[in-house]
Design a protein around this motif. Structure first.
Motif, PDB file in Angstrom:
ATOM      1  N   LYS A   1      15.763  22.054   8.168  1.00 37.54           N
ATOM      2  CA  LYS A   1      15.127  21.510   9.359  1.00 37.54           C
ATOM      3  C   LYS A   1      15.137  19.979   9.307  1.00 37.54           C
ATOM      4  O   LYS A   1      15.479  19.318  10.288  1.00 37.54           O
ATOM      5  N   LEU A   2      14.782  19.434   8.132  1.00 39.08           N
ATOM      6  CA  LEU A   2      14.754  17.980   7.983  1.00 39.08           C
ATOM      7  C   LEU A   2      16.152  17.389   8.114  1.00 39.08           C
ATOM      8  O   LEU A   2      16.326  16.325   8.708  1.00 39.08           O
ATOM      9  N   LEU A   3      17.146  18.101   7.569  1.00 36.30           N
ATOM     10  CA  LEU A   3      18.522  17.607   7.651  1.00 36.30           C
ATOM     11  C   LEU A   3      19.009  17.551   9.092  1.00 36.30           C
ATOM     12  O   LEU A   3      19.605  16.556   9.517  1.00 36.30           O
ATOM     13  N   SER A   4      18.733  18.624   9.861  1.00 37.96           N
ATOM     14  CA  SER A   4      19.205  18.618  11.241  1.00 37.96           C
ATOM     15  C   SER A   4      18.445  17.588  12.061  1.00 37.96           C
ATOM     16  O   SER A   4      19.011  16.955  12.955  1.00 37.96           O
ATOM     17  N   GLN A   5      17.160  17.378  11.719  1.00 35.76           N
ATOM     18  CA  GLN A   5      16.396  16.346  12.425  1.00 35.76           C
ATOM     19  C   GLN A   5      16.934  14.955  12.128  1.00 35.76           C
ATOM     20  O   GLN A   5      17.032  14.117  13.024  1.00 35.76           O
ATOM     21  N   SER A   6      17.309  14.709  10.874  1.00 33.26           N
ATOM     22  CA  SER A   6      17.797  13.374  10.545  1.00 33.26           C
ATOM     23  C   SER A   6      19.177  13.137  11.159  1.00 33.26           C
ATOM     24  O   SER A   6      19.512  12.019  11.532  1.00 33.26           O
ATOM     25  N   MET A   7      19.986  14.215  11.294  1.00 36.10           N
ATOM     26  CA  MET A   7      21.269  14.075  11.980  1.00 36.10           C
ATOM     27  C   MET A   7      21.058  13.713  13.445  1.00 36.10           C
ATOM     28  O   MET A   7      21.742  12.852  13.994  1.00 36.10           O
ATOM     29  N   LEU A   8      20.092  14.381  14.084  1.00 31.28           N
ATOM     30  CA  LEU A   8      19.776  14.104  15.485  1.00 31.28           C
ATOM     31  C   LEU A   8      19.296  12.663  15.645  1.00 31.28           C
ATOM     32  O   LEU A   8      19.722  11.946  16.562  1.00 31.28           O
ATOM     33  N   ALA A   9      18.440  12.220  14.730  1.00 32.39           N
ATOM     34  CA  ALA A   9      17.918  10.858  14.784  1.00 32.39           C
ATOM     35  C   ALA A   9      19.050   9.841  14.645  1.00 32.39           C
ATOM     36  O   ALA A   9      19.101   8.850  15.376  1.00 32.39           O
ATOM     37  N   LEU A  10      19.960  10.129  13.720  1.00 31.95           N
ATOM     38  CA  LEU A  10      21.089   9.223  13.502  1.00 31.95           C
ATOM     39  C   LEU A  10      21.983   9.179  14.742  1.00 31.95           C
ATOM     40  O   LEU A  10      22.474   8.125  15.134  1.00 31.95           O
TER      41      LEU A  10
ATOM     42  N   ASN B   1      12.677  10.913   7.892  1.00 28.46           N
ATOM     43  CA  ASN B   1      13.203  12.213   7.466  1.00 28.46           C
ATOM     44  C   ASN B   1      13.846  12.146   6.084  1.00 28.46           C
ATOM     45  O   ASN B   1      13.748  13.087   5.308  1.00 28.46           O
ATOM     46  N   ARG B   2      14.504  11.032   5.780  1.00 23.95           N
ATOM     47  CA  ARG B   2      15.096  10.897   4.436  1.00 23.95           C
ATOM     48  C   ARG B   2      14.002  10.883   3.372  1.00 23.95           C
ATOM     49  O   ARG B   2      14.136  11.512   2.325  1.00 23.95           O
TER      50      ARG B   2
END
Ligand SMILES: [Zn+2]
Length: 108
Positions: A49-58, A97-98
């Motif tokens: 979940k955190l990984l997909s959120q950080s991808m979206l943020a990026l 998120n990181r």
């Protein structure tokens, strides 16, 4: 009555309860192995979940940056304000998120 951590949602719940009062995960009759496997699964879910959120943020930050770079909106315009805010928020969200990912790893 003692408080234990639910392996599924990591919140505190009673060790006498048949299931977690937060996420309804059934605690009664589980072996230690099952509980630790569920804990690992929960951490994996959180990580994804955190990984997909950080991808979206990026993605948001990159899109805003590309817009500023290509269109070069006038500094006082709404477009500039919105795209600079999105760039800032995207980067901030990405960093948060990181850090959460790192903390998730340390909990293991
Ligand atoms: Zn729970």
């Amino acid at each position: 009555m003692a408080l234990i951590r639910c392996p599924s949602c990591n919140k505190r719940t009673s060790d006498k309860a048949k299931q977690c009062s937060h996420c309804d995960y059934v605690l009664a009759g589980r072996s230690k192995e099952e509980l630790s496997r569920e804990k690992e699964r929960a951490q994996q879910r959180k990580k994804e979940k955190l990984l997909s959120q950080s991808m979206l943020a990026l993605l948001i930050a990159i899109a805003a940056f590309a817009y500023i770079f290509l269109e070069q909106p006038h500094e006082d315009s709404w477009y500039a304000k919105i795209s600079y805010s999105l760039l800032f928020l995207g980067l901030l969200w990405f960093l948060v998120n990181r850090v959460r990912l790192l903390m998730n790893k340390r909990e293991r």
